[in-house]
Design an enzyme around this catalytic site. Structure first.
Site, short mmCIF file in Angstrom:
data_model
loop_
_atom_site.label_atom_id
_atom_site.label_comp_id
_atom_site.label_asym_id
_atom_site.label_seq_id
_atom_site.Cartn_x
_atom_site.Cartn_y
_atom_site.Cartn_z
N GLU A 118 9.22 15.39 15.75
CA GLU A 118 9.76 15.28 14.39
C GLU A 118 9.06 16.33 13.52
O GLU A 118 7.84 16.33 13.41
CB GLU A 118 9.49 13.88 13.85
CG GLU A 118 10.04 13.69 12.44
CD GLU A 118 9.90 12.24 11.96
OE1 GLU A 118 10.94 11.62 11.69
OE2 GLU A 118 8.77 11.74 11.85
N GLU B 15 9.14 0.96 11.06
CA GLU B 15 10.26 1.90 10.93
C GLU B 15 9.64 3.28 11.05
O GLU B 15 8.89 3.70 10.17
CB GLU B 15 10.96 1.70 9.58
CG GLU B 15 12.39 2.16 9.59
CD GLU B 15 12.55 3.61 9.21
OE1 GLU B 15 12.56 4.45 10.14
OE2 GLU B 15 12.64 3.90 8.02
N LYS C 259 0.89 -1.17 0.00
CA LYS C 259 0.00 0.00 0.00
C LYS C 259 0.92 1.21 0.00
O LYS C 259 1.43 1.62 1.05
CB LYS C 259 -0.89 -0.01 1.24
CG LYS C 259 -2.24 0.68 1.10
CD LYS C 259 -2.20 2.13 0.70
CE LYS C 259 -1.90 3.04 1.86
NZ LYS C 259 -1.71 4.46 1.44
N PRO C 260 1.18 1.77 -1.20
CA PRO C 260 2.07 2.94 -1.23
C PRO C 260 1.35 4.17 -0.68
O PRO C 260 0.13 4.20 -0.61
CB PRO C 260 2.39 3.12 -2.72
CG PRO C 260 1.26 2.46 -3.45
CD PRO C 260 0.67 1.42 -2.53
N CYS D 112 13.66 10.09 7.58
CA CYS D 112 13.50 9.60 8.95
C CYS D 112 14.78 9.77 9.75
O CYS D 112 14.74 10.05 10.94
CB CYS D 112 13.03 8.15 8.95
SG CYS D 112 14.03 7.05 7.97
P1 NAI Z 1 1.78 8.45 7.91
O1 NAI Z 1 2.70 7.70 8.78
O2 NAI Z 1 0.39 8.66 8.39
O3 NAI Z 1 1.71 7.73 6.46
C1 NAI Z 1 2.57 6.71 6.02
C2 NAI Z 1 1.79 5.59 5.37
O4 NAI Z 1 0.86 5.05 6.29
C3 NAI Z 1 0.96 6.01 4.15
O5 NAI Z 1 1.00 4.97 3.19
C4 NAI Z 1 -0.44 6.11 4.72
O6 NAI Z 1 -1.44 5.92 3.74
C5 NAI Z 1 -0.45 4.99 5.72
N1 NAI Z 1 -1.43 5.12 6.81
C6 NAI Z 1 -1.86 6.25 7.42
N2 NAI Z 1 -2.77 5.97 8.36
C7 NAI Z 1 -2.94 4.62 8.37
C8 NAI Z 1 -3.75 3.72 9.13
N3 NAI Z 1 -4.58 4.15 10.08
N4 NAI Z 1 -3.66 2.40 8.87
C9 NAI Z 1 -2.82 1.94 7.93
N5 NAI Z 1 -2.04 2.74 7.16
C10 NAI Z 1 -2.09 4.06 7.39
O7 NAI Z 1 2.50 9.83 7.61
P2 NAI Z 1 1.91 11.26 7.13
O8 NAI Z 1 0.68 11.62 7.87
O9 NAI Z 1 1.81 11.27 5.67
O10 NAI Z 1 3.10 12.22 7.59
C11 NAI Z 1 3.07 12.86 8.85
C12 NAI Z 1 4.41 12.81 9.55
O11 NAI Z 1 4.86 11.48 9.64
C13 NAI Z 1 5.56 13.54 8.90
O12 NAI Z 1 5.54 14.89 9.18
C14 NAI Z 1 6.73 12.84 9.52
O13 NAI Z 1 7.00 13.41 10.77
C15 NAI Z 1 6.27 11.43 9.69
N6 NAI Z 1 6.77 10.53 8.63
C16 NAI Z 1 7.86 9.76 8.89
C17 NAI Z 1 8.39 8.95 7.91
C18 NAI Z 1 9.60 8.10 8.15
O14 NAI Z 1 10.31 7.77 7.23
N7 NAI Z 1 9.88 7.70 9.37
C19 NAI Z 1 7.83 8.91 6.57
C20 NAI Z 1 6.64 9.71 6.40
C21 NAI Z 1 6.16 10.50 7.41
#
Ligand code: NAI
Ligand code: MG
Length: 496
Positions: free
Chosen positions: A392, A263, A188-189, A297
């Site tokens: 973060e 991660e 799921k991208p 990250c």
């Molecule tokens: P997110 O962590 O919510 O999204 C990442 C992935 O998770 C996406 O594919 C999204 O569709 C999926 N996702 C979201 N809610 C979900 C749920 N309830 N169940 C299953 N899958 C779900 O990140 P978001 O909201 O796009 O970014 C917000 C913050 O997250 C950023 O500001 C950053 O601080 C952090 N982040 C950290 C990353 C890392 O590499 N550690 C990468 C992306 C975001």
């Protein structure tokens, strides 16, 4: 159907018609027929429409993956490795397409997506291809009358949920070890950046990956993502993204007693001791903070510098940052593009609210109209307990704070809920050794930053994760152990 003409020669034609679910080796639209839009963050314009996958689509993908797993485990490890190597070659051959797709979809500059990111993704496939035929078990001595065999078998079907910051690499970081062990999977991208995963699914199929082994479901996290986590045919979940979403996924997986690999986020320190090469350390801090607008990250943007070196170090940072070229991500000279989305830009602005405006003087800052650009900033005056200091941010912002002695440096470095990475700058061997021992993080970089290879495991400590990415260690979490004990001389009941 809206479609940016620049995408046309880079994606399979069903994808251009919004059929972006790749299930059992075929493209289809969402069962409910709904779509979502993906944007070009450098202009804010719509690029393409993606199928909005929901429960019924997760169901179809999980069933297809179950069949895929049977096809995949029917092959030998050597045969699976051979397919992964062919995928590596196919990824390299489509470097231009992957570069264009990730750049227009995520805003990351073409100087980083086409060459380096494709090389890294292909290297991951090659690395795990080489492991596919070296996964075997062990025997345990139990005396002359018994043989104990310990086998490692694939978990079955893995759901992998990936983020938007490094679309191709983050997807492949999951796909390569998961498939090398003989699992099937559903990816799921992230909804902001799904396009490169769709090209990857097609070329993996063309390279000989059997139908159903890699499925892709596009859509929103709370819908498609959560439906996959809950689905009974999914055996394990692997996620990269925010700590908040990681907690939600782990809680949901916990209800179904499924394992998770997480991660998550970071607030990684870059520590500059007084004896360090200050110019080199400043260049590292500028690179680590501003690369991909801080949307990394392992970004080491929480800079801790010895008090006596603070002024000189900050001057070196400003000098290095003044040379940055920020602008059109399709211009090969650009080093930094826009942030990924309007929402991400807004999040960053919220963290900056109330701080003195410390945006840098950067002659090469040339944002495009309508894009989600933000001028890089270095902040030196802030409340150490504020959200700015502790959470973060994922934006182009460096925070510099000074320390008095070594103990204070390590105390401040570890004073965070996170524990992903740290970069340490010193010319003292003894200090480097101290740093390795005292820092509570998954990876320590001494006199460097972001140096990684497919073989170097990264394991987030504390709220930065559960599990491991890269390295031999990553495959362990996608297998389960089965033990068989055989008695040769007849078994006697203790009751007899
Ligand atoms: P997110 O962590 O919510 O999204 C990442 C992935 O998770 C996406 O594919 C999204 O569709 C999926 N996702 C979201 N809610 C979900 C749920 N309830 N169940 C299953 N899958 C779900 O990140 P978001 O909201 O796009 O970014 C917000 C913050 O997250 C950023 O500001 C950053 O601080 C952090 N982040 C950290 C990353 C890392 O590499 N550690 C990468 C992306 C975001
Ligand atoms: Mg996009």
């Amino acid at each position: 159907m809206t479609i940016d003409p620049r995408l046309q020669s880079h994606l399979p034609s069903p994808v251009l018609q919004g059929k972006t679910l790749w299930i059992g080796g075929a493209w289809r639209a969402a069962a409910a027929g709904e779509t979502i839009e993906t944007f070009d963050p450098s202009t804010g314009k719509v690029l393409a429409e993606l199928a909005r996958g929901r429960k019924a689509d997760a169901e179809a993908a999980a069933s297809a993956a179950r069949e895929g797993a049977a096809r995949w485990t029917a092959l030998s490890g050597a045969e699976r490795g051979h397919v992964l190597r062919r995928i590596a070659e196919a990824v390299r051959a489509r470097a231009e397409s992957f570069g264009l797709l990730d750049t227009v979809d995520s805003g990351r500059p073409i100087s980083t997506t086409g060459g380096p990111s494709v090389a890294h993704a292909a290297a991951l496939f090659d690395y795990y291809a080489g492991l596919a035929d070296k996964i075997h078990g062990a025997t345990v001595p139990m005396g002359p009358d018994a043989t104990a065999l310990v086998e490692r078998e694939p978990c079955g079907v893995i759901a992998a949920i990936s983020p938007w910051n490094y679309p191709l690499e983050n997807a492949v970081t999951k796909i390569a070890p998961i498939l090398a062990c003989g699992n099937a999977m559903i990816l799921k991208p992230a909804e902001q950046t799904s396009l490169s995963a769709l090209l990857l699914a097609q070329i993996a199929h063309d390279a000989g990956l059997p139908a159903g082994v890699l499925n892709v479901v596009t859509g929103l996290g709370a819908e498609a993502g959560a439906a996959l986590v809950e689905h009974p045919l999914v055996d394990k979940v692997s996620f990269t993204g925010s700590t908040a979403t990681g907690r939600r996924i782990a809680a949901l997986a916990g209800e179904h007693l499924k394992g998770v690999v997480l991660e998550l986020g970071g607030k990684s320190p870059l520590i500059v001791f007084g004896d360090a090469d200050l110019k080199g350390a400043a260049e590292a801090a500028v690179f680590s903070t501003f690369m991909n607008n801080g949307q990394t990250c392992t970004s080491c943007n929480r800079v801790l510098v010895a008090a006596e070196a603070r002024e000189s170090f900050a001057r070196h940072c400003r000098e290095a940052a003044a040379k940055l070229r920020v602008g059109d991500p399709l211009d090969p000279a650009t080093q930094i593009g826009p942030l990924v989305s309007a929402r991400q830009l807004q999040r960053v602005e919220q963290y900056m609210d109330g701080l003195a405006d410390e945006r840098l003087d950067i002659p090469g800052y040339l944002p495009l109209e309508g894009g989600y650009f933000r001028k890089p900033a270095i902040v030196t005056t802030f409340d150490h307990e504020s959200r700015f200091a502790r959470e973060e941010i994922f934006g182009p912002v460096m925070a510099i704070r000074s320390f008095g002695d070594d103990d204070e440096a390590y105390r401040l470095a570890n004073d965070t809920e996170y524990g992903l990475a740290a970069s340490v700058w010193t010319t003292s061997l003894a200090q480097a050794e101290q740093a390795r021992r005292r820092l509570q993080v998954g990876i320590v970089w001494i006199n460097c930053v972001h140096a990684l290879s497919p073989g170097t495991p990264v394991s987030g400590h504390k709220a930065s994760g559960l599990g491991i990415e890269y390295g031999l260690e990553a495959v362990e979490q996608y297998m389960r152990v089965k033990t068989t004990v055989t008695m040769h001389g007849g078994w006697r009941s203790p009751f007899a």
